[in-house]
Design an enzyme around this catalytic site. Structure first.
Site, PDB file in Angstrom:
ATOM      1  N   ASP A   1      -6.634  15.036 -23.967  1.00 54.56           N
ATOM      2  CA  ASP A   1      -6.643  13.602 -23.670  1.00 54.56           C
ATOM      3  C   ASP A   1      -5.995  12.917 -24.865  1.00 54.56           C
ATOM      4  O   ASP A   1      -6.635  12.727 -25.907  1.00 54.56           O
ATOM      5  CB  ASP A   1      -8.092  13.148 -23.466  1.00 54.56           C
TER       6      ASP A   1
ATOM      7  N   TYR B   1       0.849  -1.192   0.000  1.00 55.88           N
ATOM      8  CA  TYR B   1       0.000   0.000   0.000  1.00 55.88           C
ATOM      9  C   TYR B   1       0.887   1.246   0.000  1.00 55.88           C
ATOM     10  O   TYR B   1       1.869   1.291   0.739  1.00 55.88           O
ATOM     11  CB  TYR B   1      -0.921   0.017   1.233  1.00 55.88           C
TER      12      TYR B   1
ATOM     13  N   LYS C   1      -2.266   1.994 -25.124  1.00 61.70           N
ATOM     14  CA  LYS C   1      -2.706   2.014 -26.524  1.00 61.70           C
ATOM     15  C   LYS C   1      -1.457   2.174 -27.405  1.00 61.70           C
ATOM     16  O   LYS C   1      -0.584   1.321 -27.342  1.00 61.70           O
ATOM     17  CB  LYS C   1      -3.739   3.125 -26.724  1.00 61.70           C
TER      18      LYS C   1
ATOM     19  N   GLU D   1      -0.558   4.828  -0.477  1.00 58.95           N
ATOM     20  CA  GLU D   1      -1.364   6.038  -0.721  1.00 58.95           C
ATOM     21  C   GLU D   1      -0.533   7.288  -0.442  1.00 58.95           C
ATOM     22  O   GLU D   1       0.278   7.297   0.482  1.00 58.95           O
ATOM     23  CB  GLU D   1      -2.608   6.025   0.172  1.00 58.95           C
TER      24      GLU D   1
ATOM     25  N   THR E   1      -3.759   7.224 -21.611  1.00 56.21           N
ATOM     26  CA  THR E   1      -3.612   5.847 -21.167  1.00 56.21           C
ATOM     27  C   THR E   1      -2.191   5.440 -21.526  1.00 56.21           C
ATOM     28  O   THR E   1      -1.537   6.100 -22.344  1.00 56.21           O
ATOM     29  CB  THR E   1      -4.596   4.900 -21.903  1.00 56.21           C
TER      30      THR E   1
ATOM     31  N   ARG F   1      -1.636  -1.707 -19.007  1.00 61.19           N
ATOM     32  CA  ARG F   1      -2.933  -1.054 -18.877  1.00 61.19           C
ATOM     33  C   ARG F   1      -2.844  -0.027 -17.746  1.00 61.19           C
ATOM     34  O   ARG F   1      -2.474  -0.382 -16.621  1.00 61.19           O
ATOM     35  CB  ARG F   1      -3.953  -2.140 -18.540  1.00 61.19           C
TER      36      ARG F   1
HETATM   37  N1  PLP Z   1      -9.699   8.649 -23.128  1.00 56.83           N
HETATM   38  C1  PLP Z   1      -9.773   8.233 -24.397  1.00 56.83           C
HETATM   39  C2  PLP Z   1      -9.582   9.238 -25.505  1.00 56.83           C
HETATM   40  C3  PLP Z   1      -9.997   6.884 -24.683  1.00 56.83           C
HETATM   41  O1  PLP Z   1     -10.098   6.475 -25.957  1.00 56.83           O
HETATM   42  C4  PLP Z   1     -10.162   5.979 -23.604  1.00 56.83           C
HETATM   43  C5  PLP Z   1     -10.409   4.539 -23.827  1.00 56.83           C
HETATM   44  O2  PLP Z   1     -10.927   4.058 -24.717  1.00 56.83           O
HETATM   45  C6  PLP Z   1     -10.103   6.479 -22.292  1.00 56.83           C
HETATM   46  C7  PLP Z   1      -9.866   7.819 -22.088  1.00 56.83           C
HETATM   47  C8  PLP Z   1     -10.352   5.580 -21.115  1.00 56.83           C
HETATM   48  O3  PLP Z   1      -9.312   4.716 -20.866  1.00 56.83           O
HETATM   49  P1  PLP Z   1      -9.499   3.475 -19.870  1.00 56.83           P
HETATM   50  O4  PLP Z   1     -10.268   2.449 -20.588  1.00 56.83           O
HETATM   51  O5  PLP Z   1      -8.091   3.074 -19.536  1.00 56.83           O
HETATM   52  O6  PLP Z   1     -10.185   4.013 -18.654  1.00 56.83           O
END
Ligand code: PLP
Length: 482
Positions: A245, A68, A277, A70, A274, A283
């Protein structure tokens, strides 16, 4: 590439790990082996998936998971976190250096968590929140629209502007079924009806009217790069914080394919991603930010996160170290070359693509002129051993469930080593399947939007040919489980 000796370190490591699992719960060991077999056999064109390296995968399976931790580096709510501090520091150091960011926060467990951290960081930085009134405690699913409206009022009716879902935006960019759409008043910008391209003047106009606190840029299914310099200008003009994002295209930023105006890091105050990808890590999620937001971002735990997944942070560090190697840039360039080849061949065969092409890792096929829905196309392709996912196209008449599109992406097959010649052949196979697929009759005498018809022999022939395309490119060639 030939499969190497069974005695590579990776083979020994995975073999022994599976033997240990097998001794306790053989069904799990079997499922893990079966997943490797499936991944080896399938033509994976899911734009959001990849294959992490053996070193990245192995960095996750260990006792860091037991700890842990945190808090943040050096300021934990638990004792004995010095090894986690080391791991998190190294991962954050690699992330900041790779992307040229002031600050990196590597704890988010997923992309959604990273976005939540970003939203609350901006709220914490910019909004004086009144003391939230004590509400009657109820299950979140029992909250009415009025309850959510009260929550938004308590937050000062803050606004978020993001790309619409059917133009390729993501659920977390302010859409009602997601908490982002319940916390914020939301508006969205779409794409030009003629070209399918983002119209920056229209974004500016909407932003001027709507005056969001957060302008979100980024997508899950838009096949073009974005100009973040312009997006920042728009954000500045209306007093918004620009949040990007880059979950889908982080690998293209890391690999220096998206530079200058197309690299979000110098332009946005906060960037989320993320790691699994196009970045090809484990992950997980991550937040990069400019210095003035760092103290808020570092409060991700306890703000919206609990204990970090220390084993996942270790794997992020390994993957980020890999992405800092020069050959990752070659990989990233090849992802785009492959997507371009796939797009060109599909169009040559008459397929209609959203924006008539791509300049990133994905291609969005509008399957309307094949006479099927996205769902039917997805299932027919799966029958033929080609794994894709259905996706809405702009102003989709078939909605978000059946859809009219198929999203295909090249990061995974590029990792496997496939190149433009194989992409041409894959485009041919996709075209054969879509041409041969028909809508099944529906119970009401019309045509189904879900069920499809595809001759078994054609599906079998395509599956064999898809297997031939993969044959020269074994997946995880150093992993032989005997
Ligand atoms: N943001 C975008 C642009 C995504 O395409 C995705 C997933 O498909 C996410 C956030 C969310 O990611 P996660 O599935 O790891 O929560």
């Amino acid at each position: 590439m030939a499969t190497t000796s069974p005695l590579t370190p990776e083979s020994v490591a995975f073999y022994n790990a599976l033997e240990a699992v097998n001794a306790i719960e053989p069904r799990i060991a079997d499922a893990i082996r079966a997943e490797l077999a499936d991944q080896r056999e399938s033509l994976k064109l899911i734009a959001s998936e990849n294959y992490a390296s053996p070193a990245t995968l192995l960095a996750m399976g260990n006792w860091l998971s037991d700890k842990y931790a945190e808090g943040t580096i050096g300021r934990r709510f638990y004792a004995g976190c010095h090894n986690v501090d080391t791991v998190e520091s190294i991962a954050a150091e690699h992330a900041a250096a790779l992307f040229g960011a002031d600050h990196a926060y590597v704890q988010p467990h997923s992309g959604i968590d990273a976005n939540l951290v970003a939203f609350w960081s901006v709220l914490a930085q910019r909004v004086e929140l009144p003391a939230l009134q004590q509400a009657e405690v109820r299950h979140v699913n029992d909250l009415s629209e009025e309850d959510w409206a009260r929550l938004r009022r308590e937050l000062g009716n803050q606004r978020m502007l993001g790309m619409s879902l059917d133009a390729g935006g993501h659920l977390t960019h302010g859409f009602r079924p997601n908490i982002s759409g319940k916390m914020f008043e939301q508006a969205s910008y779409g794409t030009d009806p003629e070209t399918g391209l983002l119209d920056y003047d229209a974004v500016r106009e909407t932003a001027r009217e709507f005056r969001p606190l957060i302008l979100v840029a980024g997508y899950s299914a838009y096949p073009r790069k974005l100009n973040f310099r312009i997006m920042r200008e728009i954000a500045d003009e209306v007093g918004a914080t620009l949040m990007v994002d880059m979950a889908h295209f982080a690998g293209l930023v890391a690999g220096k394919v998206f530079t200058g105006d197309f690299d979000p890091v110098p332009h946005a105050q906060i960037v989320t991603t993320t790691t699994h990808k196009s970045l090809r890590g484990p992950r997980g999620g991550m937040v990069l930010c400019q210095q003035e937001l760092a103290e808020h971002v570092d409060r991700g735990c306890p703000m919206v996160l609990g204990g970090p997944l220390s084993h996942a942070m270790a794997a992020k560090a390994v993957a980020l170290a890999e992405a800092r190697q020069p050959d990752f840039q070659t990989y990233a360039q090849r992802i785009v070359e492959n997507a371009e080849s796939l797009a060109e061949e599909l169009m040559r065969r008459g397929a209609k693509l959203v924006t008539d092409g791509t300049d990133n890792h994905l291609v969005l096929i509008d399957v309307t002129n094949y006479g099927v829905t996205g769902r039917q196309a997805e299932n027919a392709l799966l029958d033929a051993g080609i794994v894709t996912n259905r996706n809405s196209v702009p102003r989709d008449p078939n909605g978000a469930w059946f859809t009219s599109g198929i999203r295909v992406g090249t990061p995974a097959l590029t990792t496997r080593g496939l190149g433009p010649a194989e992409m041409g052949e894959i485009a041919r196979l996709i075209d054969v399947v879509l041409t041969e697929t028909q809508r099944a009759p529906a119970r009401d005498g019309g045509l189904s939007r879900g069920k499809h018809l595809l001759d078994e022999k054609i599906a079998g022939d395509v599956a064999r040919q898809a297997g031939d395309v993969l044959a020269g490119y074994p997946l995880y060639p150093t992993v032989n489980l005997g």
